[in-house]
Design an enzyme around this catalytic site. Sequence first.
Site, PDB file in Angstrom:
ATOM      1  N   GLU A 335      -2.600  21.062 128.090  1.00 16.61           N
ATOM      2  CA  GLU A 335      -3.322  19.959 127.469  1.00 16.61           C
ATOM      3  C   GLU A 335      -4.618  19.716 128.235  1.00 16.61           C
ATOM      4  OE1 GLU A 335       0.092  17.094 125.529  1.00 16.61           O
ATOM      5  OE2 GLU A 335      -0.660  16.580 127.513  1.00 16.61           O
ATOM      6  N   CYS A 336      -5.727  19.719 127.535  1.00 13.30           N
ATOM      7  CA  CYS A 336      -7.041  19.393 128.089  1.00 13.30           C
ATOM      8  C   CYS A 336      -7.303  20.198 129.369  1.00 13.30           C
ATOM      9  CB  CYS A 336      -7.163  17.891 128.311  1.00 13.30           C
ATOM     10  SG  CYS A 336      -8.876  17.335 128.464  1.00 13.30           S
TER      11      CYS A 336
END
Length: 444
Positions: A335-336
Amino acid sequence: MTARPPLPPGLMISAPASGTGKTTLMLGLLAALARRGMVVQPFKSGPDYIDPGFHRAASGRESFNLDGWAMSQDRIAGLVEAARGADLVLAEGSMGLFDGVASPGATGTGASAEIAAMMGWPVVLILDASGQAQSAAATALGFARFRPEVALAGVVLNRVASPRHEALLRAGMDEAGIAVLGVLPRRPDLEMPERHLGLVQAGEHATLDALIAEAGRFIAAHVELDRLCAAARPTPDPAAGGGTPRPVPPPGQRIALARDAAFSFTYPHLVQGWRAAGAEIVPFSPLADEGPDPAADVCWLPGGYPELHAGPLAAAGNFHAGLRAFAETKPVHGECGGYMAMGAALIDKQGTRHAMAGLLGLVTSYETRRMHLGYRLAHLHESIPSHPLNARLRGHEFHYSTILDQPDAPLAKVVDAGGNAVPETGSRRGNATGTFFHLIAEDA
């Protein structure tokens, strides 16, 4: 059968805008009440990784995010169950009290006022009184009357310059019929240091314990704690309605979870849900050049600040080799920041290119900063751990990187809270998947 303890009464700590002093008031209240021997359960309204860490340090209890745009009402009620056995709930708002998105999501627009109304928690409104006197009462009166379902417990006046200033402010509040619960003189030394994504994380603050202790002393000296606590109102008991919140599905039975200064943005409610479902979490540190446990079923790389550690991450050969070996047979999801670390390269703000793990072709750059911020609704074109093809997921995106190359297959169709398509679709290559948004909950 032993009866469960009741849910305690609660308050929402909010403000007209960001930067008004909510976090200082919240941490000071947690510390001051803890020193009195009270058990206080903290919550955070909206998507935020930073504040809950400070809440935990000040209260000794895990703080959970409550998000009306991303979470169903039964999910929110299930998270509030964490307050059983506490003496009081304090929830810290985000931005201004009524600030949210234009289009409602799972339960609402994401405004703190919606959580306050849903839970029946009166609002303690902290006002920045600098540069005004009786006019501050007009602001408070507007907040008290804007939505009848949101009750105002009173105000705490912040950045008050002198006894004369305080007298003028109190005169205005008396005229408006607004209770003054505290008056805080200027204390710039208690304001939290910032970095480009917001506050420095709790674990990075060298003098955190001393800061929290001083905030507690400051708030105890300038806020009427007994009166503030007496303004709290009962929290509705979801058990009375017989509803059972939907469990959070873990991505695997044994989860290798990256956790260090570069990868720390994991929502507490997700980790708690994984554990409650029987999953085992095995942390590892990419910054310490550790790879994921080969015996794990899945590897999860959360967001964080990889751009601040790009050099050490590029040099972490054991981490890269371990991650690539793991992805040959088992799923890896990022994530990110975790997504960026799975890519081919990350270019820092000085323009230096750092090789990343290479599970995906993603190349991101911080050389030219551009903010990406907001809620995201994703319709999966490909499955990710614990979520199948065509699942709809709600999350939040916040970063300053720019995509220079994203050659892999798009992971999802992603739109913002207004239904507008965003180019950060995430990507998939083999067992590797990644997104720029942080998962909060499945779409109801």
